[in-house]
Design an enzyme around this catalytic site. Structure first.
Site, PDB file in Angstrom:
ATOM      1  N   ALA A  71      44.300  39.464  41.110  1.00 32.07           N
ATOM      2  CA  ALA A  71      44.754  38.463  42.376  1.00 32.07           C
ATOM      3  C   ALA A  71      44.153  39.043  43.597  1.00 32.07           C
ATOM      4  O   ALA A  71      44.083  40.389  43.630  1.00 32.07           O
ATOM      5  CB  ALA A  71      46.079  38.221  42.155  1.00 32.07           C
ATOM      6  N   GLY A 114      45.594  39.306  37.304  1.00 27.58           N
ATOM      7  CA  GLY A 114      45.409  38.008  37.358  1.00 27.58           C
ATOM      8  C   GLY A 114      43.995  37.683  36.494  1.00 27.58           C
ATOM      9  O   GLY A 114      44.039  36.676  36.027  1.00 27.58           O
ATOM     10  N   GLU A 117      44.917  37.565  33.260  1.00 27.71           N
ATOM     11  CA  GLU A 117      45.550  36.586  32.657  1.00 27.71           C
ATOM     12  C   GLU A 117      44.639  34.886  32.607  1.00 27.71           C
ATOM     13  O   GLU A 117      44.899  34.302  32.090  1.00 27.71           O
ATOM     14  CB  GLU A 117      46.601  36.223  33.844  1.00 27.71           C
ATOM     15  CG  GLU A 117      47.590  37.338  33.539  1.00 27.71           C
ATOM     16  CD  GLU A 117      49.176  37.184  34.404  1.00 27.71           C
ATOM     17  OE1 GLU A 117      49.671  35.938  34.540  1.00 27.71           O
ATOM     18  OE2 GLU A 117      49.472  37.931  35.031  1.00 27.71           O
ATOM     19  N   GLU A 137      49.775  45.562  37.212  1.00 28.58           N
ATOM     20  CA  GLU A 137      50.813  45.444  38.116  1.00 28.58           C
ATOM     21  C   GLU A 137      51.758  46.377  38.490  1.00 28.58           C
ATOM     22  O   GLU A 137      52.232  46.712  39.851  1.00 28.58           O
ATOM     23  CB  GLU A 137      51.203  43.895  37.941  1.00 28.58           C
ATOM     24  CG  GLU A 137      50.536  42.696  38.317  1.00 28.58           C
ATOM     25  CD  GLU A 137      49.550  42.279  36.917  1.00 28.58           C
ATOM     26  OE1 GLU A 137      49.140  41.388  36.846  1.00 28.58           O
ATOM     27  OE2 GLU A 137      49.561  43.235  36.133  1.00 28.58           O
TER      28      GLU A 137
END
Length: 173
Positions: A71, A114, A117, A137
């Site tokens: 992200a 992300g 994911e 993360e």
């Protein structure tokens, strides 16, 4: 996907019969970091390909160096939990797992946070020799936020998922 050109992705039909929707993440300077604009464009392209009767499958890919390095941290670093929650911060992300046509992640390079994911939301993951998967993360003092802990456990088993999430270590294909 005809129409307005995208800023963060390239979307086009491919294949001998033009029946594969290809979505290529295209933010090379940011290792395809998943900013809100990029995810909005991915959602748009997915919806276009899903409603196109000639498209039988959709492929999401990045570059040689990075599928998606996570992200966009710069974009979200000052957001509080309340801001993220009330603004529906991850709403666009969920669209990937709800597409009724097969969605394939073609991963080479980094698929981190992300990006990992996003790959796991796809129905099939094809990984190149340089693919690196990880949920780093924890190194930023947070946890995977888009269902990554559940998807990772289903994909690699509880022990490896726990190790990846708790250490931030990466695995290869």
């Amino acid at each position: 996907a005809a129409g307005a050109p995208f800023q963060y992705i390239v979307a086009e039909k491919r294949g001998a019969n033009q029946n594969v929707g290809l979505i290529q993440l295209n933010r090379p300077q940011a290792l395809n970091a998943l900013c809100a604009g990029l995810m909005r464009e991915v959602k748009q392209a997915l919806e276009t390909f899903e409603s196109d009767p000639h498209v039988g499958a959709i492929v999401i890919t990045g570059s040689e160096k990075a599928f998606a390095a996570g992200a966009d941290i710069k974009e979200m670093q000052n957001n509080t939990f309340q801001q993220c929650y009330s603004a529906g911060f991850l709403d666009e992300w969920d669209r990937v797992s709800k597409v009724r046509k097969p969605v394939i992640a073609a991963v080479n390079g980094y698929a981190l946070g992300g990006g990992c994911e996003l790959a796991m939301m796809c129905d099939i993951i094809y990984a190149g020799e340089k693919a690196q998967f990880g949920q780093p993360e924890i190194l930023l003092g947070t946890i995977p936020g888009a269902g990554g802990t559940q998807r990772l456990t289903r994909a690699v088993g509880k022990s490896l998922a726990m190790e990846m999430v708790l250490t931030g270590d990466r695995i290869s294909a």
